[in-house]
Write an enzyme that holds these catalytic residues in place. Structure first.
Site, PDB file in Angstrom:
ATOM      1  N   HIS A  60       0.860  -1.182   0.000  1.00 52.40           N
ATOM      2  CA  HIS A  60       0.000   0.000   0.000  1.00 52.40           C
ATOM      3  C   HIS A  60       0.895   1.229   0.000  1.00 52.40           C
ATOM      4  CE1 HIS A  60      -3.434  -2.477   0.578  1.00 52.40           C
ATOM      5  NE2 HIS A  60      -3.192  -2.768   1.845  1.00 52.40           N
ATOM      6  N   GLY A  77      -8.523  -8.089  -0.169  1.00 51.10           N
ATOM      7  CA  GLY A  77      -8.249  -8.775   1.091  1.00 51.10           C
ATOM      8  C   GLY A  77      -9.362  -8.424   2.050  1.00 51.10           C
ATOM      9  N   CYS A 126       0.741 -10.915  -3.421  1.00 55.15           N
ATOM     10  CA  CYS A 126      -0.344 -11.893  -3.288  1.00 55.15           C
ATOM     11  C   CYS A 126       0.146 -13.329  -3.492  1.00 55.15           C
ATOM     12  CB  CYS A 126      -1.483 -11.582  -4.258  1.00 55.15           C
ATOM     13  SG  CYS A 126      -2.163  -9.923  -4.054  1.00 55.15           S
TER      14      CYS A 126
END
Length: 214
Positions: free
Chosen positions: A80, A147, A176
Site C-alpha cells: 500500500h 483482502g 499476493c
C-alpha cells in the site's frame, strides 16, 4: 437497501495503517450493534507492506524496504502506498440476507470492473487469483488487490486499486504470492485521473452494483 444508510468517508491525508485497523474494528462492532451506519472508507496509506493470514515468509523478498504489518485479512503480502486508492468496505451481510462470502467478493470484483470500464479500461475479476486483472502488453497484470475479513457477518478491509502507484515498490514482495504475473496501474495504462475523479465513479458504480445486494 437505501443508500442513505451507508456512510462514505473520504480522507484527504494519508492514514496510518494501525490507526485504520483500530478504526475499522470499532466501526464493525458499532455496525453489528446497530449504532453506526455501514461505511465505505476511501483513503491512502503511506508506503508499507501487509502480510495477510496466508502470507509466507519467503514471499517477503526485502525486509527493510518499508514497514511490514501482520494483519488478519485474507490473502498474502501486498503493498500500500501513495497513488493507490484504498476502499475499506464495512457492510452487514446478515441484515442484507447475503451471508455468502463468495458472492460478496464477486460483487466487490464487479464493482471495480465496472468502475474501470467507465475509464475505458477492460478488466475482469479472477476468482482463482483473487483480484481485478487487465491484459497489457500481451500479459495479464493485476490492477486491484482484494483482502477481506468478516466478523459477526460484518465485512471489513477491502480493495486497493492502483491509480498512479510507484510499481517499483512491489519489488520487496511476491505480490499476493503470485510470481508469474505483473502489477499495473491506471497511469501505466495511459489513464491519468485524480482521486476525486475516480471516487465519484467508484461511488456511482457502488450504488449500481450493490443495489441488488440486499
Amino acid at each position: 437497501m437505501s443508500y442513505d444508510l451507508i456512510e462514505w468517508k473520504i480522507e484527504s491525508l494519508q492514514i496510518d495503517y494501525q490507526e485504520a485497523i483500530c478504526f475499522m474494528q470499532q466501526r464493525i462492532e458499532d455496525i453489528y450493534n446497530g449504532v453506526q451506519k455501514e461505511l465505505v472508507w476511501l483513503l491512502e496509506h503511506p508506503p508499507l507492506y501487509t502480510a495477510g493470514t496466508g502470507a509466507k515468509v519467503e514471499d517477503l523478498l526485502v525486509d527493510n524496504l518499508f514497514p511490514v504489518y501482520a494483519t488478519n485479512r485474507g490473502g498474502k503480502y501486498t503493498y500500500h502506498g501513495p497513488g493507490q486508492r484504498i476502499a475499506y468496505v464495512m457492510l452487514n451481510l446478515k441484515t442484507r440476507n447475503k451471508c455468502n462470502i463468495r458472492l460478496y467478493v464477486e460483487t466487490l470484483g464487479n464493482w471495480i470492473v465496472e468502475t474501470l470500464s467507465h475509464f475505458s479500461v477492460k478488466s475482469y475479476f479472477n476468482p482463482d487469483l483473487i483480484g481485478v486483472w487487465v491484459t497489457h502488453g500481451g500479459t495479464e497484470k493485476k490492477i486491484a488487490a482484494f483482502g477481506i475479513r468478516i466478523r459477526k457477518w460484518v465485512t471489513y478491509h477491502g480493495v486497493s486499486i492502483n491509480i498512479d502507484t510507484n510499481l517499483s515498490h512491489y519489488s520487496g514482495i511476491v505480490p499476493c504470492g503470485i510470481k508469474d504475473y505483473g502489477i499495473t496501474s491506471l497511469r501505466k495504462l495511459g489513464i491519468n485521473i485524480s482521486y476525486e475523479e475516480f471516487d465519484i465513479v467508484l461511488q456511482e458504480k457502488f450504488n449500481e452494483i450493490f443495489s441488488n445486494f440486499n
